[in-house]
Scaffold this motif. Structure first.
Motif, PDB file in Angstrom:
ATOM      1  N   LYS A   1       0.757  -0.924   0.092  1.00 39.91           N
ATOM      2  CA  LYS A   1      -0.084   0.056  -0.034  1.00 39.91           C
ATOM      3  C   LYS A   1       0.836   1.179  -0.144  1.00 39.91           C
ATOM      4  O   LYS A   1       2.087   1.234   0.659  1.00 39.91           O
ATOM      5  CB  LYS A   1      -1.031   0.047   1.309  1.00 39.91           C
ATOM      6  N   ALA A   2       0.452   2.334  -0.575  1.00 38.90           N
ATOM      7  CA  ALA A   2       1.173   3.632  -0.657  1.00 38.90           C
ATOM      8  C   ALA A   2       1.181   4.332   1.057  1.00 38.90           C
ATOM      9  O   ALA A   2       2.078   4.672   1.056  1.00 38.90           O
ATOM     10  CB  ALA A   2       0.715   4.485  -1.750  1.00 38.90           C
ATOM     11  N   GLU A   3       0.137   4.001   1.305  1.00 40.09           N
ATOM     12  CA  GLU A   3      -0.125   4.453   2.861  1.00 40.09           C
ATOM     13  C   GLU A   3      -0.414   3.505   3.749  1.00 40.09           C
ATOM     14  O   GLU A   3      -1.053   2.650   3.409  1.00 40.09           O
ATOM     15  CB  GLU A   3      -1.224   5.559   2.979  1.00 40.09           C
ATOM     16  N   ASN A   4       0.179   3.204   4.979  1.00 37.79           N
ATOM     17  CA  ASN A   4      -0.166   2.262   5.899  1.00 37.79           C
ATOM     18  C   ASN A   4      -1.597   2.898   6.838  1.00 37.79           C
ATOM     19  O   ASN A   4      -1.663   3.457   7.745  1.00 37.79           O
ATOM     20  CB  ASN A   4       0.980   2.376   6.903  1.00 37.79           C
ATOM     21  N   LYS A   5      -2.562   2.012   6.086  1.00 38.90           N
ATOM     22  CA  LYS A   5      -3.892   2.272   6.633  1.00 38.90           C
ATOM     23  C   LYS A   5      -4.797   1.256   6.068  1.00 38.90           C
ATOM     24  O   LYS A   5      -4.438   0.458   4.917  1.00 38.90           O
ATOM     25  CB  LYS A   5      -4.685   3.764   6.202  1.00 38.90           C
ATOM     26  N   TRP A   6      -5.902   0.934   7.155  1.00 42.46           N
ATOM     27  CA  TRP A   6      -6.685  -0.210   6.486  1.00 42.46           C
ATOM     28  C   TRP A   6      -7.675   0.340   5.453  1.00 42.46           C
ATOM     29  O   TRP A   6      -8.193   1.333   5.579  1.00 42.46           O
ATOM     30  CB  TRP A   6      -7.411  -0.521   8.006  1.00 42.46           C
ATOM     31  N   TRP A   7      -8.063  -0.435   4.453  1.00 41.94           N
ATOM     32  CA  TRP A   7      -8.929  -0.377   3.450  1.00 41.94           C
ATOM     33  C   TRP A   7     -10.224  -0.898   3.947  1.00 41.94           C
ATOM     34  O   TRP A   7     -10.382  -1.848   4.411  1.00 41.94           O
ATOM     35  CB  TRP A   7      -8.531  -1.003   2.188  1.00 41.94           C
ATOM     36  N   SER A   8     -11.272  -0.156   3.465  1.00 45.17           N
ATOM     37  CA  SER A   8     -12.677  -0.912   4.061  1.00 45.17           C
ATOM     38  C   SER A   8     -13.045  -1.817   2.904  1.00 45.17           C
ATOM     39  O   SER A   8     -13.915  -2.741   3.417  1.00 45.17           O
ATOM     40  CB  SER A   8     -13.764   0.184   3.926  1.00 45.17           C
ATOM     41  N   ARG A   9     -12.423  -2.067   1.839  1.00 43.26           N
ATOM     42  CA  ARG A   9     -12.800  -3.160   0.999  1.00 43.26           C
ATOM     43  C   ARG A   9     -11.510  -3.234  -0.100  1.00 43.26           C
ATOM     44  O   ARG A   9     -10.730  -2.159  -0.077  1.00 43.26           O
ATOM     45  CB  ARG A   9     -13.991  -2.936   0.260  1.00 43.26           C
ATOM     46  N   LEU A  10     -11.445  -4.041  -1.075  1.00 43.06           N
ATOM     47  CA  LEU A  10     -10.386  -4.103  -1.807  1.00 43.06           C
ATOM     48  C   LEU A  10     -10.445  -3.354  -3.007  1.00 43.06           C
ATOM     49  O   LEU A  10      -9.581  -2.768  -3.521  1.00 43.06           O
ATOM     50  CB  LEU A  10     -10.223  -5.666  -2.420  1.00 43.06           C
ATOM     51  N   VAL A  11     -11.699  -3.075  -3.608  1.00 42.68           N
ATOM     52  CA  VAL A  11     -11.959  -2.374  -4.838  1.00 42.68           C
ATOM     53  C   VAL A  11     -12.483  -1.019  -4.504  1.00 42.68           C
ATOM     54  O   VAL A  11     -13.151  -0.970  -3.534  1.00 42.68           O
ATOM     55  CB  VAL A  11     -12.713  -3.001  -5.811  1.00 42.68           C
ATOM     56  N   LYS A  12     -12.322  -0.214  -5.326  1.00 44.78           N
ATOM     57  CA  LYS A  12     -12.788   1.100  -5.371  1.00 44.78           C
ATOM     58  C   LYS A  12     -14.120   1.384  -5.502  1.00 44.78           C
ATOM     59  O   LYS A  12     -14.961   2.137  -4.460  1.00 44.78           O
ATOM     60  CB  LYS A  12     -12.178   1.989  -6.303  1.00 44.78           C
ATOM     61  N   GLN A  13     -14.809   0.470  -6.155  1.00 41.58           N
ATOM     62  CA  GLN A  13     -16.327   0.400  -6.723  1.00 41.58           C
ATOM     63  C   GLN A  13     -17.026   0.186  -5.201  1.00 41.58           C
ATOM     64  O   GLN A  13     -16.688  -1.004  -4.861  1.00 41.58           O
ATOM     65  CB  GLN A  13     -16.768  -0.295  -7.749  1.00 41.58           C
ATOM     66  N   GLY A  14     -17.969   0.797  -4.856  1.00 42.79           N
ATOM     67  CA  GLY A  14     -18.819   0.393  -3.858  1.00 42.79           C
ATOM     68  C   GLY A  14     -19.675  -0.745  -4.213  1.00 42.79           C
ATOM     69  O   GLY A  14     -19.878  -1.093  -5.266  1.00 42.79           O
ATOM     70  N   GLY A  15     -20.582  -0.863  -3.147  1.00 39.44           N
ATOM     71  CA  GLY A  15     -21.550  -1.969  -3.484  1.00 39.44           C
ATOM     72  C   GLY A  15     -21.154  -3.372  -3.367  1.00 39.44           C
ATOM     73  O   GLY A  15     -20.119  -3.591  -2.731  1.00 39.44           O
ATOM     74  N   LYS A  16     -21.958  -4.316  -3.631  1.00 42.00           N
ATOM     75  CA  LYS A  16     -21.519  -5.853  -3.507  1.00 42.00           C
ATOM     76  C   LYS A  16     -20.441  -6.233  -4.376  1.00 42.00           C
ATOM     77  O   LYS A  16     -20.465  -5.797  -5.716  1.00 42.00           O
ATOM     78  CB  LYS A  16     -22.862  -6.586  -3.906  1.00 42.00           C
ATOM     79  N   PRO A  17     -19.461  -6.664  -3.832  1.00 39.80           N
ATOM     80  CA  PRO A  17     -18.242  -7.238  -4.540  1.00 39.80           C
ATOM     81  C   PRO A  17     -18.592  -8.349  -5.641  1.00 39.80           C
ATOM     82  O   PRO A  17     -19.770  -8.890  -5.708  1.00 39.80           O
ATOM     83  CB  PRO A  17     -17.246  -7.766  -3.629  1.00 39.80           C
ATOM     84  N   PRO A  18     -17.580  -8.329  -6.712  1.00 37.26           N
ATOM     85  CA  PRO A  18     -18.044  -9.346  -7.752  1.00 37.26           C
ATOM     86  C   PRO A  18     -18.069 -10.846  -6.982  1.00 37.26           C
ATOM     87  O   PRO A  18     -17.370 -11.130  -6.194  1.00 37.26           O
ATOM     88  CB  PRO A  18     -17.022  -9.335  -8.888  1.00 37.26           C
ATOM     89  N   VAL A  19     -18.915 -11.845  -7.737  1.00 37.85           N
ATOM     90  CA  VAL A  19     -18.782 -13.219  -7.340  1.00 37.85           C
ATOM     91  C   VAL A  19     -17.697 -13.903  -7.156  1.00 37.85           C
ATOM     92  O   VAL A  19     -17.397 -14.751  -6.287  1.00 37.85           O
ATOM     93  CB  VAL A  19     -19.779 -14.119  -7.800  1.00 37.85           C
ATOM     94  N   PHE A  20     -16.696 -13.436  -7.792  1.00 36.47           N
ATOM     95  CA  PHE A  20     -15.403 -14.363  -8.169  1.00 36.47           C
ATOM     96  C   PHE A  20     -14.375 -13.787  -7.176  1.00 36.47           C
ATOM     97  O   PHE A  20     -13.139 -14.401  -6.737  1.00 36.47           O
ATOM     98  CB  PHE A  20     -14.657 -13.895  -9.443  1.00 36.47           C
ATOM     99  N   LEU A  21     -14.640 -12.800  -6.285  1.00 34.18           N
ATOM    100  CA  LEU A  21     -13.803 -12.064  -5.159  1.00 34.18           C
ATOM    101  C   LEU A  21     -14.192 -12.568  -3.994  1.00 34.18           C
ATOM    102  O   LEU A  21     -15.345 -12.275  -3.683  1.00 34.18           O
ATOM    103  CB  LEU A  21     -13.915 -10.482  -5.303  1.00 34.18           C
ATOM    104  N   LYS A  22     -13.254 -13.272  -3.007  1.00 30.18           N
ATOM    105  CA  LYS A  22     -13.614 -13.639  -1.768  1.00 30.18           C
ATOM    106  C   LYS A  22     -12.433 -13.342  -0.838  1.00 30.18           C
ATOM    107  O   LYS A  22     -11.539 -13.113  -1.191  1.00 30.18           O
ATOM    108  CB  LYS A  22     -13.436 -15.347  -1.826  1.00 30.18           C
ATOM    109  N   VAL A  23     -12.949 -13.260   0.501  1.00 30.58           N
ATOM    110  CA  VAL A  23     -11.886 -13.115   1.360  1.00 30.58           C
ATOM    111  C   VAL A  23     -10.861 -14.108   1.810  1.00 30.58           C
ATOM    112  O   VAL A  23     -11.366 -15.367   1.709  1.00 30.58           O
ATOM    113  CB  VAL A  23     -12.384 -12.601   2.982  1.00 30.58           C
ATOM    114  N   ASP A  24      -9.675 -13.929   1.935  1.00 30.99           N
ATOM    115  CA  ASP A  24      -8.627 -15.177   2.294  1.00 30.99           C
ATOM    116  C   ASP A  24      -8.489 -15.326   3.876  1.00 30.99           C
ATOM    117  O   ASP A  24      -7.651 -14.555   4.412  1.00 30.99           O
ATOM    118  CB  ASP A  24      -7.524 -14.809   1.563  1.00 30.99           C
ATOM    119  N   TRP A  25      -9.473 -15.977   4.292  1.00 25.60           N
ATOM    120  CA  TRP A  25      -9.380 -16.112   5.729  1.00 25.60           C
ATOM    121  C   TRP A  25      -8.280 -16.779   6.367  1.00 25.60           C
ATOM    122  O   TRP A  25      -7.947 -16.553   7.590  1.00 25.60           O
ATOM    123  CB  TRP A  25     -10.680 -17.017   6.358  1.00 25.60           C
ATOM    124  N   ASP A  26      -7.363 -17.363   5.764  1.00 26.94           N
ATOM    125  CA  ASP A  26      -6.185 -18.009   5.875  1.00 26.94           C
ATOM    126  C   ASP A  26      -5.269 -16.870   6.330  1.00 26.94           C
ATOM    127  O   ASP A  26      -4.265 -16.943   7.213  1.00 26.94           O
ATOM    128  CB  ASP A  26      -5.263 -18.974   5.079  1.00 26.94           C
TER     129      ASP A  26
END
Length: 191
Positions: free
Chosen positions: A91-116
């Motif tokens: 990341k350019a700045e050390n901060k937490w992102w609220s999501r991976l993609v800039k676009q808000g709303g429901k993420p695409p179906v192929f995008l999942k959280v890596d819980w490991d």
């Protein structure tokens, strides 16, 4: 923004994408066995593009989206393995992102959280960060055998289990024979 592209009259498919983050890094794993012709483009403003083909039919796959915030392209790394492609995006700045993609709303179906690899923001310490004790500069993901996840050697354990099973069977067989002969003797006395 998510884009659909066409290649030779075919719509490119999306591979399964998993992601996790720490305050300073984003981990992106693209599950695509036997990926060939892998292309990656990562721009400082967060533009993320991946394309590859897979399988004997060379089916095209593509991921094209804008990451939530800016990234440090020079400190980011990628590795193509047999089963997946792993990206460590700084990341350019050390901060937490609220999501991976800039676009808000429901993420695409192929995008999942890596819980490991996921670490909660309030639980993040240097000791708990994924890879905190590793130097990713020298880390070669392609040498990892992703099929063997380092679990117990079940083949070796199987020999012990088989031996124990045989011992139990012998003990049960001996008990059964002893009960059978006692039952036969009791039947003979009744007669």
């Amino acid at each position: 923004m998510f884009r659909i592209s066409y290649s030779g009259g075919m719509v490119n498919r999306h591979p399964s994408v998993k992601w996790a983050q720490t305050s300073d890094k984003v981990f992106i794993t693209i599950d695509l066995p036997d990926a060939q012709d892998v292309k990656l483009k990562l721009e400082p403003e967060g533009k993320f593009f991946f394309s590859a083909t897979s399988g004997a039919d060379k089916i095209p796959y593509e991921v094209d989206f804008d990451l939530f915030d800016n990234v440090d392209v020079n400190e980011s790394k990628a590795s193509v393995g047999l089963r997946n492609i792993c990206y460590l995006v700084k990341k350019a700045e050390n901060k937490w992102w609220s999501r991976l993609v800039k676009q808000g709303g429901k993420p695409p179906v192929f995008l999942k959280v890596d819980w490991d690899k996921w670490v909660d923001e309030d639980e993040e310490t240097d000791e708990k960060k994924p890879g905190a004790d590793m130097d990713f500069g020298d880390f070669d993901f392609s040498k990892m055998n992703m099929g063997d996840m380092g679990g117990p050697d079940l083949d070796a354990a199987g020999d012990d289990v088989t031996q124990k099973d045989e011992n139990v069977e012998e003990a049960l067989s001996a008990e059964t024979k002893g009960e059978s002969s006692t039952a036969v003797e009791a039947d003979a006395k009744k007669a």
